[in-house]
Scaffold this active site. Structure first.
Site, PDB file in Angstrom:
ATOM      1  N   HIS A 140       0.831  -1.215   0.000  1.00  0.00           N
ATOM      2  CA  HIS A 140       0.000   0.000   0.000  1.00  0.00           C
ATOM      3  C   HIS A 140       0.860   1.258   0.000  1.00  0.00           C
ATOM      4  CE1 HIS A 140      -3.842  -1.823   0.108  1.00  0.00           C
ATOM      5  NE2 HIS A 140      -3.733  -2.351   1.312  1.00  0.00           N
ATOM      6  N   CYS A 198      -0.081   1.914  -5.437  1.00  0.00           N
ATOM      7  CA  CYS A 198      -0.958   2.946  -5.977  1.00  0.00           C
ATOM      8  C   CYS A 198      -0.192   4.263  -6.137  1.00  0.00           C
ATOM      9  CB  CYS A 198      -2.154   3.174  -5.047  1.00  0.00           C
ATOM     10  SG  CYS A 198      -3.286   1.790  -5.000  1.00  0.00           S
TER      11      CYS A 198
END
Lengths: 228, 308
Positions: A140, A198
């Protein structure tokens, strides 16, 4: 005169009350098995897979098979998978260190929500380090890979696993859409590493873009899967 | 005795009665199985009760919290935020809707759009409270996040394979009702035939007892095998909520089978006691007949040789 009164009524065949129901049960079971046997044969193997050896323990934390202090092969030797401590899905089996990006995170086999909450996840649809193919790791961008953007070409990525020590060298980075299949090649037949997260960093919400970091293999034991 | 019926050899009568008794046991166990089916798989209340018992909604909420928290890690929102967004009441209401839909009592689906709108509003509220700017790029990212989370919500709360199961359940309901009618009819015919073939009440009850015992075993043995095999607890479902529901569902279904077997056992006891009652009456009648015969012989002997 009523029929049968001249003859004393016998208690007659008490064993029949046990024998005949048992026979009926056996015959009935045979009929049911006979009728359903085509289905049972078809689904019998599936039924075996549908049951576990023991009931699942949902409260048990996934195992950590990685030991920091253990010595592991780090050269280019070959180790057979049977002698290696291979991970099951959900298990922590190593750690990843990228010194130049201040990344030092536990490494899990699997990239589901549980694994990514606790560290960096290895996609089970690709390969493990040492398999000689593409290794795809996810993290993440607000937690374990929040500084991945600082990694640059030439930096080293150290992956320590339960069965060996691996070093990769970053060869490039790219920002692409998550749906852009040209951003990654999972079919390459040489050992290589892809890290992704991301993008952009520090954004709120979900974005369709991903940062891909590519690295080539430098050192670490090769896994042998053959059973000759 | 019915003089118009041709006399049958005793052995043939016994064989036919045994065959009818076996068929009766099959029809009775089929009837019981269909009744159990009506009370379990085809009963909406049964599923609701099992969901309540296995805390299905609570476990779903735990899964949702974890999944959405992971989205939070990827999008700059902490776990506490998502925990506050998904309420147990919303999950329970949507679950109730899904169960009603499974049994064809509604066409309304999980309110994904409502969840998405609610979440998006909360996300906007949160970033404004954090002093962040809600520009076009940010609102677009938040919409994407809300949409993705709504997808997770729908896939988590929605009952698996619902669109496949609903028509199957309807077909099964129809087949089950027809089967119930057929089983009842066949059962009645078989009982009547047993009665007709055997004039003796005790004989009739004997064959009914055989049938009842057979039906009881056909329900009891498989239920006990399933219960003691431990298979139910070892079913390979790795989703905690679904595992709890399936094991509770299967466990109670087995209990219903055992209850049906117990009903047959009670019936067996009743029939057995009735047969014993008839047996005692037959013994008494035989004893009375013997006494009557003995007295007639005594009178006959006393009258012999007496001159008029």
């Amino acid at each position: 005169m009523k029929r049968g009164l001249s003859k004393k009524p016998g208690k007659g065949g008490r064993a029949g009350f046990i024998l005949f129901p048992a026979v009926f049960f056996l015959l009935g079971s045979l009929i049911v098995l006979g009728v359903t046997s085509p289905f049972l044969q078809t689904f019998g193997n599936v039924l075996d897979i549908a049951f576990l050896q023991e009931s699942p323990d949902f409260d048990k934390e996934a195992a950590n098979i990685y030991r920091h202090d253990a010595s592991r092969p780090d050269g280019n030797e070959v180790i057979h998978v049977d002698s290696a401590d291979m991970p099951a899905e959900g298990e922590q089996f190593g750690k990843i260190v990228i010194g130049s990006a201040q990344i030092d995170a536990p490494l899990f086999y699997g990239d589901g929500a549980k694994e990514l909450r606790r560290g960096v996840g290895c996609y089970t649809g690709t390969y493990l380090p040492g398999a000689g193919r593409t290794v795809l790791l996810a993290g993440h961008n607000h937690t374990f890979f929040k500084t991945l953007g600082q990694a640059k070409e030439g930096d080293q990525v150290q992956i320590s696993t339960s069965y060996g020590e691996y070093v990769y060298e970053i060869t490039g980075t790219r920002v692409a859409y998550a749906t852009d299949t040209t951003a990654y090649d999972l079919t390459r037949e040489e050992e290589n590493l892809i890290l992704y997260t991301c993008y952009p960093f520090g954004s709120v919400g979900l974005t369709p873009e991903r940062l891909f970091v590519y690295a080539k293999y430098v050192s670490g034991p090769r896994l042998d899967w053959d059973y000759d | 005795m019915d003089q118009s019926r041709p006399a049958q050899p005793e052995t043939a009568r016994k064989r036919i009665s045994l065959l009818l008794s076996f068929l009766l046991s099959l029809f009775a166990s089929m009837l019981a199985l269909l009744l159990v089916l009506q009370c379990t798989l085809l009963n909406e209340g049964f599923l609701r009760a099992r969901m309540q018992e296995s805390q299905y909604a609570t476990h779903l909420l735990e899964t949702l919290d974890m999944e959405l928290a992971s989205y939070g890690d990827a999008s700059g929102f902490d776990e506490a935020f998502f925990t506050s967004v998904v309420s147990p009441e919303r999950v329970q209401n949507d679950l109730n809707q899904e169960v009603a839909r499974l049994y064809g009592n509604t066409s309304a689906q999980v309110d994904t759009a409502g969840f998405e709108t609610h979440l998006y509003d909360k996300l906007l509220e949160n970033i404004r409270a954090r002093g962040l700017e809600a520009d076009e790029q940010t609102t677009s990212a938040l919409q994407y996040l809300a949409q993705s989370c709504a997808g997770v919500y729908e896939s988590t709360v929605g009952l698996p394979l619902l669109s496949t199961l609903t028509p199957l359940l309807h077909k099964l309901q129809t087949v089950s009702l027809i089967g119930l009618g057929a089983a009842l009819l066949l059962l009645a015919i078989t009982v009547v035939l047993i009665m007709r073939i055997n004039p003796s009440r005790r004989r009739r009850l004997r064959y009914l007892l055989y049938a009842d015992g057979g039906a009881m075993l056909m329900l009891l043995v498989p239920a006990l095998v399933i219960l003691f095999s431990g298979k139910i607890e070892r079913v390979g479902i790795l989703n905690k909520a679904l595992y709890g529901l399936v094991t509770a569902y299967a466990g109670h279904t087995v209990l219903y089978l055992l209850a049906a077997a117990a009903a047959f056992a009670l019936l067996w006891i009743g029939l057995f006691l009735l047969r014993r009652h008839y047996f005692k009456k037959a013994i008494e009648a035989h004893e009375r007949h013997k006494e009557h015969k003995r007295r007639r012989e005594e009178v006959h002997r006393s009258l012999q040789g007496k001159p008029f």
